[in-house]
Motif scaffolding. Sequence first.
Motif, PDB file in Angstrom:
ATOM      1  N   PHE B 261       4.528  -1.689   7.303  1.00 59.08           N
ATOM      2  CA  PHE B 261       4.463  -1.738   5.849  1.00 59.08           C
ATOM      3  C   PHE B 261       4.051  -0.369   5.308  1.00 59.08           C
ATOM      4  N   THR B 262       4.670   0.018   4.210  1.00 56.29           N
ATOM      5  CA  THR B 262       4.280   1.252   3.529  1.00 56.29           C
ATOM      6  C   THR B 262       3.918   0.896   2.094  1.00 56.29           C
ATOM      7  N   VAL B 263       2.740   1.332   1.672  1.00 58.37           N
ATOM      8  CA  VAL B 263       2.256   1.038   0.323  1.00 58.37           C
ATOM      9  C   VAL B 263       2.073   2.353  -0.426  1.00 58.37           C
ATOM     10  N   ILE B 264       2.875   2.521  -1.490  1.00 58.76           N
ATOM     11  CA  ILE B 264       2.703   3.703  -2.353  1.00 58.76           C
ATOM     12  C   ILE B 264       2.507   3.166  -3.767  1.00 58.76           C
ATOM     13  N   GLY B 265       1.293   3.294  -4.284  1.00 59.88           N
ATOM     14  CA  GLY B 265       1.000   2.699  -5.591  1.00 59.88           C
ATOM     15  C   GLY B 265       1.199   1.204  -5.513  1.00 59.88           C
ATOM     16  N   ASP B 266       2.037   0.666  -6.417  1.00 58.10           N
ATOM     17  CA  ASP B 266       2.311  -0.775  -6.328  1.00 58.10           C
ATOM     18  C   ASP B 266       3.681  -1.039  -5.675  1.00 58.10           C
ATOM     19  N   GLU B 267       4.233  -0.004  -5.061  1.00 55.40           N
ATOM     20  CA  GLU B 267       5.497  -0.155  -4.328  1.00 55.40           C
ATOM     21  C   GLU B 267       5.199  -0.491  -2.872  1.00 55.40           C
ATOM     22  N   VAL B 268       5.618  -1.667  -2.449  1.00 53.77           N
ATOM     23  CA  VAL B 268       5.368  -2.072  -1.068  1.00 53.77           C
ATOM     24  C   VAL B 268       6.708  -2.304  -0.371  1.00 53.77           C
ATOM     25  N   SER B 269       6.925  -1.567   0.718  1.00 54.06           N
ATOM     26  CA  SER B 269       8.169  -1.777   1.472  1.00 54.06           C
ATOM     27  C   SER B 269       7.828  -2.017   2.930  1.00 54.06           C
TER      28      SER B 269
END
Lengths: 204, 275
Positions: B261-269
């Motif tokens: 999982f990659t979390v950048i701000g409220d972007e989760v992919s």
Amino acid sequence: MNLKTIALLLCLTAVPALASAQTTDISSATARKWYAPDAVTLQFAGNIGMLSIAPSYSFAQDRLNAELFYGYVPRFDAEEALHLFTLKGIYKPFRPVTLKGNFSLTPLRFGLGLSYYFRSQFSTNWSNAYPTSDYYWWTSSLRLTGSLGPALNYSLPGSQSFSGLSLYGEMNTYDLIVTSAFKDESLTTWEILSFSLGLRASFR
Amino acid sequence: MLKKLSPRSRPATVPVLCLFLALLIQACDEFEYSPYEVRLEEDEKAINTRNIARIEALGISPEDTLRFVLTADLQGFYEENEAMAKHIRENQDSDFVLVGGDLTDFGLAKEFKLIHEDFKTIGVPYVAVIGNHDAVNNGHEAFLAMYGVFDTSFAVGNSKFILLNTNYIEFDKRVPDLDWLEKELKAAAGYENVFVLSHIPPQNYEFGEEKSGRYYQLISDYDVTYSLHGHNHNFDLYFPYDGKVPYMQTGAAEDREYIVFTVIGDEVSFERVMF
């Protein structure tokens, strides 16, 4: 339990030998009742308790032994200690080889044990809430153990109550970990084996 | 009476034998007392507690990119587990690893130790939630001593992670503790992302049928980012109940797959990684 306590408990295994000098000849004069054990066995480790003690019975000229152990495992890092009973059968396929003096060697002892654990979380029946009856295949309160190893025997011709002592060593394993080794071949023999030591004192 | 004892042999052999045995015990760790014993080394105790402290000490700020690995159902797949630990160590630039339960088949301390042996080499902290197989036999006590409490949570960057025990049948229908979950979700209000990790997903019967309705409701009401699970040994992603919150079910170690999982701000992919 620390090492000192373990060493002390092991020293207690010498008690039967010392006690032999103190008994009167009444016990040897009377014939043994059918239920009276032929020997007493004390074992350290081997998946039947840290320490376990059993009355031991001999059959077929001592080729077969049956022992009923009470085993104790201190709690260590768990919440509670463990108490268990183990019925262990031992088969000695070869006669003891005579060594120097009063010593002899039993080359091999095969052992098979069935343990019963006395705590409520070790159930004999799984909850009937499970969707299928074979959700878990094993029985939690019962464990099957196997062992293999030699014994060094020392006869006590001078003792009135004990005819001999037998110090045995074993390699042990148990059902669950054996199935794990079948499931995953990378689990090595060393990872599924452990050792135990025991002392069996035979009554005259 | 003492005269009967030979001064040469017996009094000398007993202490010598004891000393020898004491040395043998110290030298050799291969004496096992019971499959159900819980006898641990220092580095095998309170793993979750210690690793959560390590994660919180990473100093990841809400603006930083957060990366974590998700896996589950390691149970007895030692070969694959070793390969996975190696793959994570060599290929992933992740901050930590989450294990979605079933580290073991039988809840044995020995099994947990074998898993820990591999997972302590991955170079980053790992945190595990209890699975149904971890809770059988003496597994309650083994897990408690090795990992810590069954329900726990931690925060890192702008994300909150809630680990919930959903092994309803093994815990005599007393779990999942949804009051605790609601309290944690309320407390997570300040975080942009909330991940709830548990072993059994709510659509399984073993989650407890009377529990699943409220679980879906809570996850929806508190706008959880992901509901993460293991247990069914195959990857799945679905949007039950409100059609908004994704529920992910990871494969077992034998499937030779884990999730990053990659979390950048409220972007989760996320990415499915095969090894």
